[in-house]
Design a protein around this motif. Sequence first.
Motif, short mmCIF file in Angstrom:
data_model
loop_
_atom_site.label_atom_id
_atom_site.label_comp_id
_atom_site.label_asym_id
_atom_site.label_seq_id
_atom_site.Cartn_x
_atom_site.Cartn_y
_atom_site.Cartn_z
N ALA A 341 -3.33 -33.82 20.14
CA ALA A 341 -3.53 -32.46 20.65
C ALA A 341 -2.53 -32.14 21.75
O ALA A 341 -1.95 -31.04 21.78
CB ALA A 341 -4.96 -32.30 21.15
N HIS A 342 -2.31 -33.09 22.65
CA HIS A 342 -1.36 -32.85 23.75
C HIS A 342 0.08 -32.83 23.25
O HIS A 342 0.92 -32.14 23.82
CB HIS A 342 -1.54 -33.91 24.83
CG HIS A 342 -2.70 -33.64 25.74
ND1 HIS A 342 -2.59 -32.90 26.91
CD2 HIS A 342 -4.01 -34.00 25.64
CE1 HIS A 342 -3.78 -32.83 27.50
NE2 HIS A 342 -4.66 -33.48 26.75
N GLU A 343 0.37 -33.60 22.19
CA GLU A 343 1.73 -33.64 21.67
C GLU A 343 2.03 -32.52 20.69
O GLU A 343 3.14 -32.43 20.17
CB GLU A 343 1.99 -34.99 21.00
CG GLU A 343 1.99 -36.16 21.97
CD GLU A 343 2.16 -37.50 21.28
OE1 GLU A 343 2.13 -37.52 20.02
OE2 GLU A 343 2.34 -38.51 21.97
N SER A 344 1.05 -31.66 20.43
CA SER A 344 1.23 -30.56 19.48
C SER A 344 1.88 -29.35 20.13
O SER A 344 2.11 -28.35 19.45
CB SER A 344 -0.11 -30.15 18.89
OG SER A 344 -0.94 -29.56 19.90
N GLY A 345 2.18 -29.43 21.44
CA GLY A 345 2.71 -28.29 22.15
C GLY A 345 1.63 -27.46 22.81
O GLY A 345 1.91 -26.39 23.36
N SER A 346 0.41 -27.96 22.78
CA SER A 346 -0.71 -27.23 23.38
C SER A 346 -0.72 -27.42 24.89
O SER A 346 -0.31 -28.46 25.42
CB SER A 346 -2.04 -27.73 22.79
OG SER A 346 -3.13 -27.16 23.47
N GLU A 347 -1.19 -26.41 25.58
CA GLU A 347 -1.42 -26.55 27.02
C GLU A 347 -2.63 -27.44 27.26
O GLU A 347 -3.55 -27.51 26.44
CB GLU A 347 -1.65 -25.17 27.64
CG GLU A 347 -0.50 -24.19 27.43
CD GLU A 347 -0.86 -22.79 27.93
OE1 GLU A 347 -2.04 -22.59 28.29
OE2 GLU A 347 0.03 -21.93 27.93
N SER A 348 -2.65 -28.13 28.39
CA SER A 348 -3.77 -29.01 28.69
C SER A 348 -5.07 -28.24 28.77
O SER A 348 -6.13 -28.73 28.36
CB SER A 348 -3.52 -29.74 30.02
OG SER A 348 -2.35 -30.53 29.94
#
Length: 436
Positions: A341-348
């Motif tokens: 999820a974090h490596e998908s380009g999503s904000e924390s």
Amino acid sequence: MTLKGRFIGAASCAVLCVIVPFLVWQLASWQMIVTVSIAALLFINMLCRCFFSALMKPVFALEVGLLNFKDGEFSHTLAYSGEDELGRLCTLYNETAQQLRQEKQWIYQRELMLDKVLQSSPQALLLVDSNDIVVFSNYSARALCNSNTPLEGMRVDALMQDSAPDFFKALRTGRDGLFSLNIDKDETQTWHLATGQFLLNNQSHKLYLFKQLTRELSRQEVAVWKKVIRIISHELNNSLGPMSSMLHSAKLLTNHIDDNRLERVYSTIEERIHHLSEFVQGYGKFAKLPQPKYSQIDWGSLLDGLQQQWQFNLPAVLPEQPFFADQMQLEQLFINLLKNAHESGSESEGVNVNITQNEQGATFTVQDNGKGMSETVMANALIPFYSTKSTGSGLGLALCREIVEAHNGQLSLHNHDEGGVIVKIFIPVFIPNETA
């Protein structure tokens, strides 16, 4: 007195009643003849009543019992127990009734067991008569037809209203083989249809047996990947051991040589050996995933520990019911999903974890607001070695699926309408005292 004795006695009395009036006729006037004849007839009637009244009651009872047999009722018994032919016949009747009652109870118990097995079967069963009317269906068939009510009594054409078009096409074709069902835009299931025809109550019936092969095909696919990984890991380990030993020996032999280029060569070789060792260990986790060791999960402490590694939004309310799973495997599952999820380009702040629980099991969702997945990536995301990252191993989601399926659960991927990916996981309830 036996039936034979009764008939002989009645016949003897009847003969006497005929002979006596004849003798009287020879010796007396016609008035006496009439009087004696009437008396003889009354006497014969009294004798018949006397001889046959005791005989007709059990005969009538036997007739009622046989009518009950005809209606499928075997609880009726006869009380007559005389030491004659009729008594033996009544005894045989009672023994037959008892045997039929036992066989009926045995058949009833078997029918209950068969119905329980068919209703709880994961395979969908439809039994259709010659008029295309459903005469039997189980719960799986109702779910496959998207029906909340029993299908018995419905025509096959009426199933089309709520069923998927691919399912109805396979049903109408009626040929054995594979077909696919599109559950939603992100999930496709593979099913196998087997058919058979037979006579039931002298009427032609057709049986449709639907078996979902999605999980079985995935399991076989993963088994092949595991075998490949084990072979690769074995060959790499066979090479890494001697290489590491030779590198150590080379360092000792050239310890007195002060050459920066040689140090860089040794450092590069050592780094690659270490990288390959980690590579092999990582794939070994996937190829040799142990059986889950169930223990009660403390959701609060589990999520607090995960938040120390990855930032995400906690659920507003945590389930209070006890839930059992493998603590280490469940942590690894969430770590892999949160990492993706974090490596998908999503904000924390856009990574959300939600947990719900009911009597059937627990449902987890991990959602991000990244760029999502294309249809190609979505279709191959759970395949081992497949990765869109330059440094990815392609085992993160494959290991997640292995962990979930080891708990008899299901994992699915869905693109969110507002962007990002939702990973949905369901793990059924586990009762500790039912498994060793």
